[in-house]
Design an enzyme around this catalytic site. Structure first.
Site, short mmCIF file in Angstrom:
data_model
loop_
_atom_site.label_atom_id
_atom_site.label_comp_id
_atom_site.label_asym_id
_atom_site.label_seq_id
_atom_site.Cartn_x
_atom_site.Cartn_y
_atom_site.Cartn_z
CG HIS A 150 7.44 -0.15 10.06
ND1 HIS A 150 7.46 -0.43 11.34
CD2 HIS A 150 7.09 1.09 10.18
CE1 HIS A 150 7.11 0.69 12.22
NE2 HIS A 150 7.04 1.80 11.28
CG ASP A 184 4.11 0.21 1.49
OD1 ASP A 184 3.52 -1.02 1.35
OD2 ASP A 184 3.99 0.92 2.60
CG ASP A 206 -0.23 -0.05 2.80
OD1 ASP A 206 1.07 -0.27 2.44
OD2 ASP A 206 -0.59 0.28 3.55
C1 BDR Z 1 2.87 -0.55 8.56
O1 BDR Z 1 1.94 0.35 8.37
C2 BDR Z 1 2.03 1.17 7.33
O2 BDR Z 1 1.87 2.50 7.45
C3 BDR Z 1 3.37 1.14 6.91
O3 BDR Z 1 3.42 1.04 5.52
C4 BDR Z 1 3.73 -0.36 7.35
O4 BDR Z 1 3.21 -1.25 6.58
C5 BDR Z 1 3.78 -0.10 9.84
O5 BDR Z 1 2.72 -0.33 11.05
CA CA Z 2 2.89 -0.84 4.13
#
Ligand code: BDR
Ligand code: CA
Length: 321
Positions: free
Chosen positions: A242, A17, A12
């Site tokens: 992340h 990402d 997303d």
């Molecule tokens: C996750 O939530 C999204 O905002 C980021 O892209 C990541 O996948 C982190 O909590």
């Molecule tokens: Ca994400």
């Protein structure tokens, strides 16, 4: 010679990402990316799909993008524009691509691409977003399970959440979908906040990326810089990247610690909604039951060095093309 893993990235985009897709593109000897699918999450399905198309062109990843579900299974969609900016990419601009998404919805697209794999081949799903597409895929076309080697996902936490004290964003956005995936019997690797929050870029590193002459490094630095300046991250002086973690774990498992678990998720309406439950009680595992892994620790220095190198490498590779 190293065998490339066939992967599909469900995402997303989303700042992290977008950085994760750059990391994947920078490692063509490790990943054979079959497709990128999108799902409502950080922004609406239209925004994240637009971003995925623009990013594939910007990074020169020649794979199809299929647009997935616009809403979670049960609840209304929730987005995170306050964090990822109005355009989902920290309001950084990349050239608009004329590429179009696949004609089919991502769920059908996934089913076809997975079932069309040669007889003894399997695919790894890398999920960087709410699990809506994957849950529907598994429920409607259970035959795909045989062809999925494993699912690695960024989501959840065994300590504290980021949207609520209990829940992490991707899981909180669609806990019912996560439940379906967790109970599917497909081997899972959870890359949760406990580890991804250690996988950061520091302010000094972000500034250096921004000032570089390398277009990928600058773009990643600008997006990370947006987060650093415009969110609570400024108080920490670093941002978590992340979504890079599941991909880097596949290339460099030696940077991480992990252990066996059985995963579950709270789908109740109370304050624990969306909390992932990692059962570490190995003495209760029946033989063959605990097929899941959860990352428990990371080496931040190795993560940072590896990610920064990958960003520069991708920029250099694109220059040479
Ligand atoms: C996750 O939530 C999204 O905002 C980021 O892209 C990541 O996948 C982190 O909590
Ligand atoms: Ca994400």
């Amino acid at each position: 010679m190293k065998k490339k893993r066939k992967i599909i990235i469900d995402c997303d985009p989303g700042i992290d990402d977008a950085i994760a897709l750059a990391y994947a593109a920078a490692n063509p000897d490790d990943f054979d990316i079959l497709a990128i699918t999108t799902v409502s999450g950080n922004s609406t399905i239209d925004v994240v799909t637009r971003n995925a198309l623009d990013l594939t062109e910007f990074y020169q990843i020649d794979v199809p993008v299929a647009k997935g579900m616009a809403d979670p299974l049960v609840r209304d969609a929730r987005h995170a524009e306050h964090y990822h900016g109005k355009n989902g990419l920290g309001d950084c601009i990349i050239p608009h691509s004329t590429r179009k998404p696949a004609e089919e919805n991502a769920v059908f697209y996934l089913k076809n691409i997975i079932m069309d794999l040669p007889e003894h081949e399997k695919v790894t799903l890398v999920c960087l977003a709410p699990m809506t597409n994957i849950a529907i895929l598994i429920k409607v076309f259970p035959e795909v399970k045989e062809k999925i080697q494993e699912i690695l996902f960024m989501g959840g936490a065994f300590s504290t959440g980021n949207v609520t004290p209990s829940a992490e964003f991707n899981i909180y956005a669609d806990p019912e979908a996560a439940k379906i995936v967790f109970k599917s019997g497909i081997p899972l690797t959870m890359c949760g906040l406990d580890v991804t929050q250690k996988c950061t870029l520091k302010r000094s590193q972000i500034l250096k990326l921004c000032q570089s002459q390398n277009k990928i490094a600058t773009f990643a630095g600008d997006m990370a810089g947006h987060t650093l300046e415009n969110t609570f991250e400024k108080y920490k002086g670093q941002i978590s990247v992340h979504d890079v973690v599941p991909l880097m774990y596949m290339v460099h498992p030696e940077y991480f610690k992990y252990t066996e678990t059985i995963l579950d998720v709270d789908c109740s309406d109370g304050p624990s909604r969306g909390r992932t439950i990692c059962d570490f009680r190995w003495w209760n595992f029946e033989e063959g039951q605990a097929g899941d892994l959860v990352l428990t620790d990371a080496d931040p220095d190795s993560f940072q060095q590896c990610l920064i190198e990958a960003l520069y490498e991708l920029g250099d590779m694109l220059e040479e093309k």
